[in-house]
Write a protein that holds these residues in place. Sequence first.
Motif, PDB file in Angstrom:
ATOM      1  N   LYS A  75      36.198  36.059  39.144  1.00 36.08           N
ATOM      2  CA  LYS A  75      36.429  37.361  38.517  1.00 36.08           C
ATOM      3  C   LYS A  75      36.301  38.468  39.540  1.00 36.08           C
ATOM      4  O   LYS A  75      35.389  38.443  40.348  1.00 36.08           O
ATOM      5  CB  LYS A  75      35.382  37.617  37.422  1.00 36.08           C
ATOM      6  CG  LYS A  75      35.302  36.543  36.396  1.00 36.08           C
ATOM      7  CD  LYS A  75      34.029  36.615  35.585  1.00 36.08           C
ATOM      8  CE  LYS A  75      32.914  35.700  36.128  1.00 36.08           C
ATOM      9  NZ  LYS A  75      33.232  34.279  36.149  1.00 36.08           N
ATOM     10  N   HIS A  98      47.078  35.968  39.812  1.00 37.99           N
ATOM     11  CA  HIS A  98      47.092  35.753  38.357  1.00 37.99           C
ATOM     12  C   HIS A  98      48.080  34.698  37.937  1.00 37.99           C
ATOM     13  O   HIS A  98      49.101  34.540  38.547  1.00 37.99           O
ATOM     14  CB  HIS A  98      47.412  37.070  37.655  1.00 37.99           C
ATOM     15  CG  HIS A  98      46.183  37.901  37.532  1.00 37.99           C
ATOM     16  ND1 HIS A  98      46.216  39.266  37.527  1.00 37.99           N
ATOM     17  CD2 HIS A  98      44.897  37.561  37.472  1.00 37.99           C
ATOM     18  CE1 HIS A  98      44.993  39.740  37.448  1.00 37.99           C
ATOM     19  NE2 HIS A  98      44.172  38.717  37.410  1.00 37.99           N
ATOM     20  N   ALA A 158      36.752  38.244  31.380  1.00 39.67           N
ATOM     21  CA  ALA A 158      37.730  38.061  32.459  1.00 39.67           C
ATOM     22  C   ALA A 158      38.887  37.195  31.990  1.00 39.67           C
ATOM     23  O   ALA A 158      40.038  37.433  32.318  1.00 39.67           O
ATOM     24  CB  ALA A 158      37.062  37.441  33.673  1.00 39.67           C
ATOM     25  N   SER A 199      47.670  39.931  31.510  1.00 35.98           N
ATOM     26  CA  SER A 199      48.094  40.712  32.678  1.00 35.98           C
ATOM     27  C   SER A 199      49.407  40.260  33.293  1.00 35.98           C
ATOM     28  O   SER A 199      50.059  41.005  33.994  1.00 35.98           O
ATOM     29  CB  SER A 199      47.005  40.702  33.737  1.00 35.98           C
ATOM     30  OG  SER A 199      46.826  39.380  34.147  1.00 35.98           O
ATOM     31  N   ASP A 243      39.718  42.541  37.364  1.00 38.81           N
ATOM     32  CA  ASP A 243      39.678  41.934  36.030  1.00 38.81           C
ATOM     33  C   ASP A 243      38.857  42.787  35.078  1.00 38.81           C
ATOM     34  O   ASP A 243      39.192  42.946  33.917  1.00 38.81           O
ATOM     35  CB  ASP A 243      39.008  40.552  36.095  1.00 38.81           C
ATOM     36  CG  ASP A 243      39.843  39.557  36.884  1.00 38.81           C
ATOM     37  OD1 ASP A 243      41.075  39.709  36.885  1.00 38.81           O
ATOM     38  OD2 ASP A 243      39.251  38.652  37.501  1.00 38.81           O
ATOM     39  N   ASP A 289      45.970  41.181  43.555  1.00 40.79           N
ATOM     40  CA  ASP A 289      45.515  40.865  42.212  1.00 40.79           C
ATOM     41  C   ASP A 289      46.629  40.146  41.436  1.00 40.79           C
ATOM     42  O   ASP A 289      46.407  39.162  40.792  1.00 40.79           O
ATOM     43  CB  ASP A 289      45.174  42.185  41.528  1.00 40.79           C
ATOM     44  CG  ASP A 289      44.236  41.978  40.384  1.00 40.79           C
ATOM     45  OD1 ASP A 289      43.267  41.240  40.587  1.00 40.79           O
ATOM     46  OD2 ASP A 289      44.487  42.517  39.308  1.00 40.79           O
ATOM     47  N   ARG A 291      43.015  38.098  31.862  1.00 38.94           N
ATOM     48  CA  ARG A 291      44.065  37.353  32.544  1.00 38.94           C
ATOM     49  C   ARG A 291      45.199  36.976  31.607  1.00 38.94           C
ATOM     50  O   ARG A 291      46.353  36.954  31.989  1.00 38.94           O
ATOM     51  CB  ARG A 291      43.455  36.087  33.117  1.00 38.94           C
ATOM     52  CG  ARG A 291      43.852  35.909  34.524  1.00 38.94           C
ATOM     53  CD  ARG A 291      42.986  34.954  35.216  1.00 38.94           C
ATOM     54  NE  ARG A 291      41.948  35.598  35.971  1.00 38.94           N
ATOM     55  CZ  ARG A 291      40.776  35.059  36.177  1.00 38.94           C
ATOM     56  NH1 ARG A 291      40.456  33.927  35.645  1.00 38.94           N
ATOM     57  NH2 ARG A 291      39.895  35.688  36.905  1.00 38.94           N
TER      58      ARG A 291
END
Length: 407
Positions: free
Chosen positions: A6, A407, A127, A134, A55, A403, A131
């Motif tokens: 995270k 993901h 977290a 996102s 996150d 980031d 995800r």
Amino acid sequence: MAEDFKSVVLIATPGEQADRLGETLRELPSVSLEEHKATLTEMNGQAVKLAGAHDLVVFRTDHARERDLAAIRALRAQADPAAVILAITPADTSLAEAGELTRAGVDDVLPDTLTRDELETRLTHWAKSARATSIEVSETAQSLGKLISVAQARGGIGATTLAANLADQIARPSRRRKAPGNRVVLVDLDLQFGGVGSFLDLEPNEALFQLASNGGKIDGTWLDAALVEKTPGLFVLTAPARPMPLDALTRDQVDRLMGALRRRFDYVVVDLPRALVEWLAPVLKQSDRMLLVTDTAVPSIHQARRLIDSFTEDNLGLSINVVINHEKKPMIRGRHHTEASKVLERTFDSWIPHDPKPAREAVDRGVPLSSIAARAPMTRAIRALAQQLVADLDRSDQVAATDTKYH
Ligand SMILES: Nc1ncnc2c1ncn2[C@@H]1O[C@H](COP(=O)(O)OP(=O)(O)OP(=O)(O)O)[C@@H](O)[C@H]1O
Ligand SMILES: [Mg+2]
């Protein structure tokens, strides 16, 4: 990268509880932590970007204070809907206070007495939920140039000087740092008293007039006619010769103009008008950073305060840097500096010394300071500010890109 890794940003003012919280988070092997020793309000718009890059946003609030609630609402309104915001509060926080925080947009209110394991469980839970949502968001994200708007706390303070020379510095390649130049456009939106043209010895341009009369159609032909390349990479859109009524442009036209320029350039630097016109809203909304030029005289500071309030009403997440002009960075700050800093709720990081000789010569010759006085204290200060801004704005991009990749 481990499945349950995270990235967490912690926003908390220094103090025993906050330090303990930071320590606990740092010890968790599955957490990568970025810490900011400030209140959520003091993060001044950066929180939106941080929320996009991590996150979880974890912030500490003593009790649901109105300021924190306003900052949460602002963050919630601007941040990616997938952002997770967690509040850490003292153990004696009442249910009513927790309710207020949740209504303002916090996902969870956690007491600061949680044990390390409990804290980790809660973070893992949140977290994962971040995800899940996102991916769709990052796929639609488009790369746009950065918009820097420049405003003034009083007439004649040096806003146009800063806008023009900042744009010049951002456009120049740096041999020393081996950094290539950027494609930059400097836009004069001071429709009535626009000074960019005369500062850089460029003709006024009727393009903004035409934009107002053609219903806001922006295409390649319009852009080619509107822009002049002053030096390699530095394009300029000057104001028309006749002062334009401020309400000649609409919100929608200005919104599209900013969008079109951001698609074409790496950086868009806008010299704003002094008047608070309706179409400032789309500029503020798209601004990645605002520089508010002022001096430390009491009337300027009070005006700066009013402007900050007014600008952030249009863009609650707007990040505003105060730039003190005509004053060298003091070795020891005077009382009036501390007072001014308190009124504006900001530290003063950017100072441009009073340097009349090169300032005058640049105007007389119609060239940027870098062409005639590259080593003058004023030029150095603007160069440092440009480098800092580019680094800040790039960093927020890189963090967002990394980031997205994970993901
Ligand atoms: N740090 C400085 N040292 C000396 N002179 C400066 C400095 N900054 C700006 N000036 C000079 O001050 C004058 C006003 O600057 P400028 O036009 O940039 O201000 P402004 O805030 O844009 O004003 P306006 O209200 O007219 O838009 C110019 O002659 C400029 O050269
Ligand atoms: Mg000006």
